[in-house]
Design a protein around this motif. Structure first.
Motif, short mmCIF file in Angstrom:
data_model
loop_
_atom_site.label_atom_id
_atom_site.label_comp_id
_atom_site.label_asym_id
_atom_site.label_seq_id
_atom_site.Cartn_x
_atom_site.Cartn_y
_atom_site.Cartn_z
N ALA A 3 6.64 -4.94 -0.16
CA ALA A 3 7.40 -3.73 0.17
C ALA A 3 6.74 -2.53 -0.50
O ALA A 3 6.12 -2.64 -1.56
CB ALA A 3 8.83 -3.87 -0.30
N LYS A 4 6.88 -1.36 0.12
CA LYS A 4 6.27 -0.14 -0.41
C LYS A 4 7.37 0.72 -1.01
O LYS A 4 8.28 1.15 -0.32
CB LYS A 4 5.54 0.60 0.72
N THR A 5 7.26 0.96 -2.30
CA THR A 5 8.32 1.71 -2.99
C THR A 5 7.89 3.12 -3.33
O THR A 5 8.70 3.91 -3.79
CB THR A 5 8.72 0.99 -4.28
N LYS A 6 6.61 3.45 -3.12
CA LYS A 6 6.11 4.79 -3.40
C LYS A 6 5.60 5.43 -2.11
O LYS A 6 5.09 4.76 -1.24
CB LYS A 6 4.99 4.75 -4.45
N PRO A 7 5.71 6.77 -2.01
CA PRO A 7 5.25 7.45 -0.80
C PRO A 7 3.74 7.38 -0.65
O PRO A 7 3.03 7.29 -1.65
CB PRO A 7 5.69 8.91 -1.03
N PRO A 8 3.25 7.47 0.59
CA PRO A 8 4.03 7.50 1.82
C PRO A 8 4.63 6.13 2.12
O PRO A 8 4.09 5.11 1.72
CB PRO A 8 3.01 7.91 2.89
N PHE A 9 5.73 6.12 2.87
CA PHE A 9 6.45 4.89 3.14
C PHE A 9 5.97 4.27 4.46
O PHE A 9 5.36 4.93 5.28
CB PHE A 9 7.94 5.17 3.18
N ARG A 10 6.26 2.98 4.63
CA ARG A 10 5.82 2.29 5.86
C ARG A 10 6.35 3.00 7.10
O ARG A 10 5.65 3.14 8.09
CB ARG A 10 6.32 0.84 5.85
N ALA A 11 7.62 3.41 7.06
CA ALA A 11 8.20 4.24 8.13
C ALA A 11 8.44 5.61 7.53
O ALA A 11 9.23 5.75 6.59
CB ALA A 11 9.50 3.63 8.63
N ASP A 12 7.76 6.62 8.04
CA ASP A 12 7.84 7.94 7.42
C ASP A 12 7.92 9.00 8.51
O ASP A 12 7.93 8.69 9.71
CB ASP A 12 6.63 8.17 6.50
#
Length: 368
Positions: A3-12
């Motif tokens: 999971a991605k918790t820092k920007p940019p995000f997977r859905a942005d």
């Protein structure tokens, strides 16, 4: 896939969103002096709170104020810099078949950053979301690209080196100020880099006295100056597109001419890049993306029309991009904002939200 918790995000998202009917009405009434600035702000506050809630409900992690307090995506910020004024000009910016309002920033004094109304805009956003508040401002190149030398007082800046130097330092001060206001996700909309990939735009620059072959490095130098002291916990992204006004465009051309400079000389964490049409070229320039922490947010969903893209088609395009850059370094977004100016693109608000929801759902399927 983690999971991605820092920007940019997977859905942005890029930033701007269609203005509500109530907001448009209030801005028009303010133009006619039927209401005062305080009354307009009260409407803006209420409409932005609604906007934030809707973004959170569909699952976005990076939340913007939709640029609801602005008329332009860039001029409202540039006109607030020290030494810069908004003036009337003979013609607006020419897009495909349409032209913007005839306004532009003019440099009349030494450029600096000693404060800006958008700092308060950000603080309001941060106070009203439980997610990551995202601030968008134009990149430094935009003060030069739109008008060139003719929009700079030669008595103040007899040579361009001084102009570029002061502008880079002003942006460094702006980055620091937003950070001190609590911003940890800041985006520079620096679309001139994509325009430099268009032969017609390069010819325009040459005709007015600039050297197209040098501009990318000059502009990148200002970004490096602006981010020289960037804190480690501040995520910086760049957005590139080829023009976005009432669903029209300005430029065409793939990213090949600027890809190496873009990916390997600028200290940013991510790139929002337009890839919703053939005008953007193929994904081959992604081969220049260094392996590691940098991300490219694929702008595969158009903000220019209301027709909803197929999730399967979007996933196939993500697969194509992953041939040139690791999938774990890719994310998904619209190709641009939905309302780069207050007029907005030609689609309905519900179509906008359907596209953003589809991006969130597709990202979950691709990255988990």
């Amino acid at each position: 896939m983690t999971a991605k918790t820092k920007p940019p995000f997977r859905a942005d998202q890029v930033g701007s969103l269609l203005r509500s009917a109530r907001l448009k009405e209030a801005r028009a009434r303010r133009e006619r002096n039927e209401i005062d600035a305080g009354s307009l702000k009260a409407v803006e506050d209420e409409e932005i709170r609604k906007l934030i809630k809707r973004q959170e409900e569909i699952g976005l992690q990076g939340i913007t104020d939709g640029e609801f307090r602005r008329a332009w995506w860039h001029f409202d910020f540039l006109g607030g810099l020290d030494g810069v004024e908004m003036v009337a000009v003979e013609h607006g910016i020419k897009f495909a078949g349409v032209e913007t309002k005839a306004q532009a920033p003019r440099v009349t004094g030494k450029i600096g950053f000693s404060g800006h109304p958008m700092l308060e805009h950000f603080k309001f956003l941060k106070a009203n979301t439980s997610r990551t508040p995202k601030m968008t401002i134009p990149g430094p190149s935009m003060l030069h690209y739109r008008g060139g030398r003719k929009m700079i007082n030669m008595g103040v800046y007899p040579d361009m080196e001084g102009f570029y130097h002061d502008l880079g330092l002003a942006y460094a001060a702006a980055v620091k100020a937003f950070y001190e206001a609590g911003c940890r996700y800041l985006q520079l909309d620096d679309i001139s880099f994509a325009y430099l990939c268009d032969p017609e735009q390069r010819a325009m620059l040459a005709a007015r006295g600039d050297v197209p072959e040098k501009q990318a490095e000059i502009y990148a130098g200002m970004v490096r100056t602006a981010l020289k002291d960037k804190p480690d916990d501040l995520a910086i992204t760049m957005h590139l597109c080829r023009g976005n006004f009432r669903s029209t465009f300005v430029a065409s051309g793939g990213y090949e001419p600027i890809a190496d400079i873009l990916f390997n000389t600028m200290p940013v964490d991510g790139y929002f890049m337009e890839w919703d049409s053939e005008r953007a070229g193929g994904f081959e320039p992604l081969r220049f993306l260094p392996k590691g922490h940098k991300n490219v947010v694929l702008g595969l969903v158009t903000s220019k029309t209301g027709e909803l893209e197929s999730r399967d088609a979007i996933k196939r395009r993500i697969d194509e991009a992953a041939k040139f850059a690791p999938l774990e370094q890719l994310c998904l977004s619209p190709q641009c904002g939905f309302a780069s100016t207050e007029e907005g693109n030609v689609l309905a608000e519900e179509q906008q939200w359907a596209k953003l929801a589809m991006i969130v759902e597709t990202a979950r399927e691709v990255w988990g």
